[in-house]
Design a protein around this motif. Structure first.
Motif, PDB file in Angstrom:
ATOM      1  N   LYS A 165      -5.124  68.813 -78.087  1.00  0.00           N
ATOM      2  CA  LYS A 165      -5.659  68.415 -79.393  1.00  0.00           C
ATOM      3  C   LYS A 165      -4.855  69.022 -80.540  1.00  0.00           C
ATOM      4  O   LYS A 165      -4.774  68.439 -81.628  1.00  0.00           O
ATOM      5  N   ILE A 170       2.236  64.143 -78.693  1.00  0.00           N
ATOM      6  CA  ILE A 170       1.433  63.772 -77.522  1.00  0.00           C
ATOM      7  C   ILE A 170       1.646  62.302 -77.194  1.00  0.00           C
ATOM      8  O   ILE A 170       2.168  61.535 -77.995  1.00  0.00           O
ATOM      9  N   ALA A 232       2.542  55.823 -82.484  1.00  0.00           N
ATOM     10  CA  ALA A 232       1.941  57.123 -82.165  1.00  0.00           C
ATOM     11  C   ALA A 232       0.719  56.941 -81.282  1.00  0.00           C
ATOM     12  O   ALA A 232       0.069  55.891 -81.289  1.00  0.00           O
ATOM     13  N   SER A 233       0.404  57.975 -80.495  1.00  0.00           N
ATOM     14  CA  SER A 233      -0.791  57.953 -79.641  1.00  0.00           C
ATOM     15  C   SER A 233      -1.967  58.638 -80.319  1.00  0.00           C
ATOM     16  O   SER A 233      -3.096  58.534 -79.850  1.00  0.00           O
ATOM     17  N   ARG A 234      -1.698  59.342 -81.419  1.00  0.00           N
ATOM     18  CA  ARG A 234      -2.757  60.068 -82.100  1.00  0.00           C
ATOM     19  C   ARG A 234      -3.597  59.124 -82.976  1.00  0.00           C
ATOM     20  O   ARG A 234      -3.064  58.196 -83.577  1.00  0.00           O
ATOM     21  N   LYS A 235      -4.882  59.388 -83.022  1.00  0.00           N
ATOM     22  CA  LYS A 235      -5.792  58.571 -83.810  1.00  0.00           C
ATOM     23  C   LYS A 235      -5.421  58.649 -85.297  1.00  0.00           C
ATOM     24  O   LYS A 235      -5.031  59.704 -85.799  1.00  0.00           O
ATOM     25  N   GLN A 237      -2.934  57.514 -86.805  1.00  0.00           N
ATOM     26  CA  GLN A 237      -1.497  57.636 -87.081  1.00  0.00           C
ATOM     27  C   GLN A 237      -0.810  56.438 -86.445  1.00  0.00           C
ATOM     28  O   GLN A 237      -0.890  56.231 -85.234  1.00  0.00           O
ATOM     29  N   ARG A 240       5.139  57.451 -84.978  1.00  0.00           N
ATOM     30  CA  ARG A 240       5.524  58.845 -84.767  1.00  0.00           C
ATOM     31  C   ARG A 240       6.383  59.342 -85.928  1.00  0.00           C
ATOM     32  O   ARG A 240       7.183  58.595 -86.488  1.00  0.00           O
ATOM     33  N   GLU A 244       8.715  64.401 -84.015  1.00  0.00           N
ATOM     34  CA  GLU A 244       7.771  64.376 -82.890  1.00  0.00           C
ATOM     35  C   GLU A 244       8.555  64.147 -81.619  1.00  0.00           C
ATOM     36  O   GLU A 244       8.947  63.017 -81.297  1.00  0.00           O
TER      37      GLU A 244
END
Length: 436
Positions: A165, A170, A232-235, A237, A240, A244
């Motif tokens: 997190k 990620i 990106a894999s992040r919420k 976003q 990337r 990153e």
């Protein structure tokens, strides 16, 4: 994990230990306190380690055991100029403060001469009581009781400090921090080792090995992931950021000096020169569910062209059968691991049809452990640990185990291919159903 670390740090399970699968307490035989501390500097599974002074199946047995413990081993920690305190830990039962004080007072036969200091004692002693694993059927008296001197705690805090997190870079399938450290410990990673991940992705498994002082490198067929490009894999976003990547993750934890490199490469193809040896190979192969299983193809094969990345990079790919992934992985480990080096990887299974025959084998690799992580009532994955025990020869190039015999690999007609194809479909269906 504990067994692997004992073989690395020294020690073994005590000959007196009755292995109880569901018990939270184990008795180990470790030559020195220094080795015990070394063990606890690595483990994320064990909470604490104690010098055992006495144990029994009843209070009477515990006290009798304490009275036979050598006095010369006790006295250094019971001197009048020292401070101490006594803790009580009950597993699967809660005691009142009055009950705890009563149990502590009952130890008055021990020659404590120091002063009690509850805030900052020199020595800490623990009473440990095991009331079993069934919260709906808690016995009046414990099954086992232990008394000992606290030596060290494990590394449970690493799970939070290395949490995905909080990580800079990620992906969809970045490995949980706890599991990453367990895998590094299964691989017996130590300082100055060279650790390789042939399906490196966002490099989560490299971080745990680098934490233990190993130099790390990896490869992946996904150009965008290796270069930190694309979605990106992040919420919340969309794309990337400019920094990153795997190196930035290691920099985040102060481990950049251990990072060798990551290659855009097809792990089904030979890319390393002969004699290039790794101390451990720790990886999580793609299962074809959230991460595609593909390899470089040729124009003669049924191919699909990948989308252009921001660097206009194009590669031609073909499907990579799951059984081929594991066969290639074992063959690579057999050839490029040092003698005694370990391969650690995850194997997806469909539980109703699982048998140990499904686990891929190689004549140069010995199966060390096979641990299950439940995913659902029907699916799970197994953490497979193998150790290189035989030098790789040309005749081992295409060998795999079938019905107890090593035979030439026959590709997609093998029983494993049919099994793993079914596993992938079933897990994918369960994920879709859960999503709905």
């Amino acid at each position: 994990e504990i067994t692997s670390l004992l073989s690395l740090c020294g020690g073994q399970f005590s000959s007196e230990q009755e292995i109880r699968v569901n018990s939270p307490f184990w008795i180990l035989s470790i030559p020195s306190e220094e080795m015990a501390r070394g063990l606890m500097k690595r483990t994320v599974c064990a909470k604490s380690i104690f010098e055992l002074w006495g144990h029994g199946r009843s209070v009477g047995e515990l006290y009798a055991s304490l009275k036979t413990y050598p006095m010369d081993k006790m006295l250094p920690y019971l001197q009048s100029d020292s401070t101490y305190k006594v803790h009580i830990h009950t597993f699967n039962k809660t005691l009142t403060q009055a009950q705890k004080i009563k149990k502590i007072d009952a130890l008055e036969f021990l020659p404590f001469k120091g002063k009690v200091n509850l805030k900052n004692p020199e020595h800490i002693f623990w009473i440990l009581e095991d009331y079993g694993m069934d919260p709906n059927n808690v016995p009046e008296e414990p099954f086992h009781l232990y008394f000992g001197r606290w030596i060290a705690d494990g590394q449970r805090e690493l799970i939070e400090s290395y949490s995905v997190k909080k990580r800079h870079f990620i992906g969809n399938t970045s490995m949980d921090a706890c599991l990453s450290f367990i895998m590094a410990n299964h691989g017996r990673v130590k300082p100055n080792d060279v650790v390789y991940d042939p399906f490196v992705g966002t490099g989560g498994l490299l971080i745990s090995s680098a934490h233990f002082g190993a130099y790390v490198c990896g490869a992946d067929i996904d150009y965008n992931t290796i270069h930190g490009l694309g979605k990106a894999s992040r919420k919340n976003q969309k794309w990337r950021g400019p920094d990153e990547n795997i190196r930035a993750n290691l920099r985040q934890y102060g481990l950049e000096k251990y990072y060798l490199d990551a290659l855009v490469s097809d792990s089904s193809r030979p890319i390393w020169r002969k004699g290039m040896l790794f101390d451990a190979i720790i990886t999580d192969p793609p299962y074809g569910i959230r991460e595609a299983t593909c390899r470089t193809g040729s124009q003669k094969e049924t191919v699909k062209t990948a989308e252009r990345s921001t660097e206009n990079h194009i590669f031609v790919s073909s499907s990579y059968h799951l059984s081929d992934i594991f066969f290639d992985l074992l063959k690579f480990a057999a050839e490029y691991l040092v003698m005694g080096g370990r391969l650690v990887y995850w194997l997806p299974i469909y539980r109703p049809e699982y048998t140990e025959e499904i686990i891929p084998r190689h004549p140069c690799l010995k199966l060390i452990s096979n641990c299950e992580q439940m995913l659902s009532s029907h699916t799970s994955r197994r953490l497979i640990t193998m150790e290189k025990v035989k030098e790789f020869k040309d005749q081992d190039q295409n060998s795999y185990l079938l019905d107890g015999q090593y035979t030439p690999y026959r590709g997609h007609n093998s029983f494993r291919e049919k099994y793993f194809s079914g596993v992938t479909k079933r897990i994918a269906k369960e994920e879709k159903d859960n999503h709905k």
